[in-house]
Scaffold this active site. Structure first.
Site, PDB file in Angstrom:
ATOM      1  N   ASN A 146      48.484 -15.917  24.797  1.00  0.00           N
ATOM      2  CA  ASN A 146      49.632 -15.095  25.227  1.00  0.00           C
ATOM      3  C   ASN A 146      50.845 -15.997  25.415  1.00  0.00           C
ATOM      4  O   ASN A 146      50.765 -17.207  25.226  1.00  0.00           O
ATOM      5  CB  ASN A 146      49.279 -14.321  26.500  1.00  0.00           C
ATOM      6  N   ASP A 192      41.988 -11.924  28.671  1.00  0.00           N
ATOM      7  CA  ASP A 192      40.915 -11.038  29.136  1.00  0.00           C
ATOM      8  C   ASP A 192      39.720 -11.034  28.185  1.00  0.00           C
ATOM      9  O   ASP A 192      38.611 -10.711  28.597  1.00  0.00           O
ATOM     10  CB  ASP A 192      41.453  -9.607  29.291  1.00  0.00           C
ATOM     11  N   PHE A 201      48.662 -12.642  40.676  1.00  0.00           N
ATOM     12  CA  PHE A 201      49.845 -12.227  39.937  1.00  0.00           C
ATOM     13  C   PHE A 201      49.509 -10.942  39.190  1.00  0.00           C
ATOM     14  O   PHE A 201      48.335 -10.683  38.904  1.00  0.00           O
ATOM     15  CB  PHE A 201      50.261 -13.316  38.940  1.00  0.00           C
ATOM     16  N   LYS A 229      45.409  -4.001  41.679  1.00  0.00           N
ATOM     17  CA  LYS A 229      44.865  -5.368  41.598  1.00  0.00           C
ATOM     18  C   LYS A 229      44.693  -5.954  43.002  1.00  0.00           C
ATOM     19  O   LYS A 229      43.700  -6.627  43.295  1.00  0.00           O
ATOM     20  CB  LYS A 229      45.789  -6.255  40.754  1.00  0.00           C
ATOM     21  N   LYS A 261      40.838  -6.636  43.736  1.00  0.00           N
ATOM     22  CA  LYS A 261      40.470  -8.055  43.675  1.00  0.00           C
ATOM     23  C   LYS A 261      40.454  -8.702  45.062  1.00  0.00           C
ATOM     24  O   LYS A 261      40.298  -9.907  45.181  1.00  0.00           O
ATOM     25  CB  LYS A 261      41.410  -8.798  42.727  1.00  0.00           C
TER      26      LYS A 261
HETATM   27  N1  CTP Z   1      43.028 -13.011  36.141  1.00  0.00           N
HETATM   28  C1  CTP Z   1      41.912 -13.810  36.198  1.00  0.00           C
HETATM   29  N2  CTP Z   1      40.964 -13.741  35.231  1.00  0.00           N
HETATM   30  C2  CTP Z   1      41.081 -12.887  34.215  1.00  0.00           C
HETATM   31  C3  CTP Z   1      42.216 -12.062  34.130  1.00  0.00           C
HETATM   32  C4  CTP Z   1      43.178 -12.145  35.110  1.00  0.00           C
HETATM   33  O1  CTP Z   1      41.790 -14.602  37.145  1.00  0.00           O
HETATM   34  N3  CTP Z   1      40.149 -12.840  33.288  1.00  0.00           N
HETATM   35  C5  CTP Z   1      44.030 -13.078  37.216  1.00  0.00           C
HETATM   36  C6  CTP Z   1      45.386 -13.629  36.798  1.00  0.00           C
HETATM   37  O2  CTP Z   1      45.441 -15.022  36.997  1.00  0.00           O
HETATM   38  C7  CTP Z   1      46.342 -12.877  37.715  1.00  0.00           C
HETATM   39  C8  CTP Z   1      45.641 -11.553  37.978  1.00  0.00           C
HETATM   40  O3  CTP Z   1      44.265 -11.764  37.647  1.00  0.00           O
HETATM   41  O4  CTP Z   1      46.496 -13.530  38.957  1.00  0.00           O
HETATM   42  C9  CTP Z   1      46.161 -10.396  37.183  1.00  0.00           C
HETATM   43  O5  CTP Z   1      46.218 -10.710  35.826  1.00  0.00           O
HETATM   44  P1  CTP Z   1      46.835  -9.677  34.783  1.00  0.00           P
HETATM   45  O6  CTP Z   1      46.751 -10.289  33.414  1.00  0.00           O
HETATM   46  O7  CTP Z   1      48.150  -9.182  35.267  1.00  0.00           O
HETATM   47  O8  CTP Z   1      45.868  -8.437  34.902  1.00  0.00           O
HETATM   48  P2  CTP Z   1      44.371  -8.188  34.574  1.00  0.00           P
HETATM   49  O9  CTP Z   1      43.592  -8.246  35.835  1.00  0.00           O
HETATM   50  O10 CTP Z   1      43.913  -9.055  33.459  1.00  0.00           O
HETATM   51  O11 CTP Z   1      44.421  -6.667  34.115  1.00  0.00           O
HETATM   52  P3  CTP Z   1      45.248  -6.012  32.892  1.00  0.00           P
HETATM   53  O12 CTP Z   1      45.252  -7.037  31.787  1.00  0.00           O
HETATM   54  O13 CTP Z   1      44.472  -4.792  32.573  1.00  0.00           O
HETATM   55  O14 CTP Z   1      46.622  -5.708  33.428  1.00  0.00           O
END
Ligand code: CTP
Length: 404
Positions: A208, A277, A321, A335, A339
């Site tokens: 990303n 993800d 975040f 979240k 979480k």
């Molecule tokens: N995060 C994480 N591990 C993952 C995905 C996300 O630790 N596999 C953490 C990121 O570091 C951030 C938070 O979760 O602090 C939210 O990440 P974000 O990408 O905004 O959301 P997701 O939880 O991945 O959900 P979505 O992609 O559906 O918005």
């Protein structure tokens, strides 16, 4: 970052005097009002006009010129300073400071100041290792003087070894550190930053646009505020922050392992990383060759590191975040709850000036009690400090293991 700060920059006679020009530029760019004091021999290396032009203040070189002013010049400089930096500092200057010799404008002003003093030595390696010098340095350290340690490398005198003045960017960082409040002293702050890369084959990956800038700014700010900081960083183009233990990782699985290995004694965790993800179900050993058929790639889910941390957080403060492109508050709130976070920094990454790759950000801070704070467009360095201010407020409310 240094708006309203008065800094006296002492320059002594060494070839590294030219690097003091770069340091001055960094200080003024950050908003400091800098007054340069040069010794006689410093002026043999760089002309005062260079420092005068860049500082937009007269350069002070002569003790007696200043005394002819209405107020005693060196005393006024000494009183006005929030911070004193001497860069480069020769063995001679350090010897004089350690012995209480005040025989020129610079030594007199340092002796008269109550401001913190940061010294950046520069000298030949044998001088640096000389027991007389070592004693002087130890004495000054014992008296509270701060040192930006010199680095090893090819010295102007032809020798190779320790004695090269520290990089101006690091001296600048140490100056920020000297001026920062120490409200995170005793804490171990674990920060994640940057993207992760999930390999498809030896030449391709899924990732990303995260630059890592926000997480790096948080790591630097936490260190300045007195914390021990560990930064687990995905691949970025940024220099590792000075004084921060940095663990570089590539994939989400590696980030998870690195975070779990460091979590035990962490008291505050800030997960700024944009973790992928999904990862390819299979990483091909050889490069995938193209042909005329469409290509589908099966992706499998990566572990959610933050959600795992939420389950084991105990008394740690956990900040997440949320990078969103729609219904920001709703997604961020979900979240926060799911979480088990204490705070979420949410941003709409489609907004100009916010999110990935920018030096600025626009965000909302969400708290467990339902409060939402708007953070308008600002530099990521400034936002990092606000985020840490809020963490300290949570700490005052009784969250966290060591916190009164
Ligand atoms: N995060 C994480 N591990 C993952 C995905 C996300 O630790 N596999 C953490 C990121 O570091 C951030 C938070 O979760 O602090 C939210 O990440 P974000 O990408 O905004 O959301 P997701 O939880 O991945 O959900 P979505 O992609 O559906 O918005």
């Amino acid at each position: 970052m240094l708006e309203g700060k008065e800094i006296v920059l002492g320059v002594t006679g060494g070839i590294a005097a030219y690097k003091a020009v770069e340091l001055l530029r960094l200080l003024t760019k950050a908003g400091a009002n800098v007054h340069v004091v040069m010794t006689k021999s410093a002026q043999e290396f760089v002309g005062p006009l260079t420092f005068q032009t860049l500082s937009m203040n007269p350069v002070h070189t002569d003790l007696f010129n200043l005394i002819s002013e209405r107020e005693i010049g060196h005393i006024s400089l000494a009183d006005r300073a929030d911070l004193f930096i001497i860069a480069p500092a020769t063995a001679n200057l350090i010897g004089k400071l350690a012995s209480g010799v005040a025989d020129d404008l610079l030594t007199t002003t340092v002796m008269a100041t109550k401001a913190p003093v940061l010294v950046a030595p520069a000298m030949n390696v044998n001088m640096y290792e000389n027991p007389v010098y070592r004693k002087n340095e130890e004495k000054l350290k014992g008296l509270g003087y701060m040192f930006a340690e010199p680095v090893s490398g090819a010295l102007a005198c032809g020798w190779e070894g320790k004695g090269k003045m520290q990089d101006p960017a690091v001296i600048f960082e140490e100056a920020l550190c000297a001026l920062a409040k120490k409200d995170l002293a005793g804490e171990h702050v674990l920060v994640t930053a940057g993207p992760t890369q999930e390999e498809l084959d030896p030449v391709r990956f899924v990732s990303n646009h995260s630059s890592g800038k926000m997480g790096y700014a948080i790591a630097r700010a936490a260190r300045r505020r007195g914390a021990r900081v560990t930064l687990v960083s995905g691949p970025t183009c940024l220099d590792f922050p000075f004084g921060v233990e940095t663990v570089p990782v590539i994939s989400a699985m590696e980030m998870r392992d690195a975070v779990m290995a460091k979590v035990t004694d962490a008291t505050l965790i800030i997960k700024a990383a944009a973790v992928a993800d999904y990862r390819p179900a299979v990483r091909q050993e050889l490069k995938i060759k193209k042909n005329d058929a469409p290509l589908s790639i099966e992706l499998v889910k990566n572990p959610d590191i933050l959600a795992e941390l939420g389950k084991i957080k105990g008394e740690r403060i956990l900040v997440g975040f949320a990078a969103e492109t729609e219904t920001l508050l709703e997604h961020a709130r979900k979240k926060l709850t799911e979480k088990n976070l204490d705070m979420v920094l949410a941003n709409d990454v489609t907004q100009a000036g916010a999110g990935f790759n920018a030096d600025t950000n626009i965000a909302k801070l969400l708290f467990r009690d339902g409060r939402v704070e708007d953070l308008p467009l600002m530099g990521k360095e400034v936002m990092a400090d606000i985020l840490l201010d809020r963490v300290v407020e949570l700490k005052r409310q009784g969250l966290g293991p060591n916190w009164a």
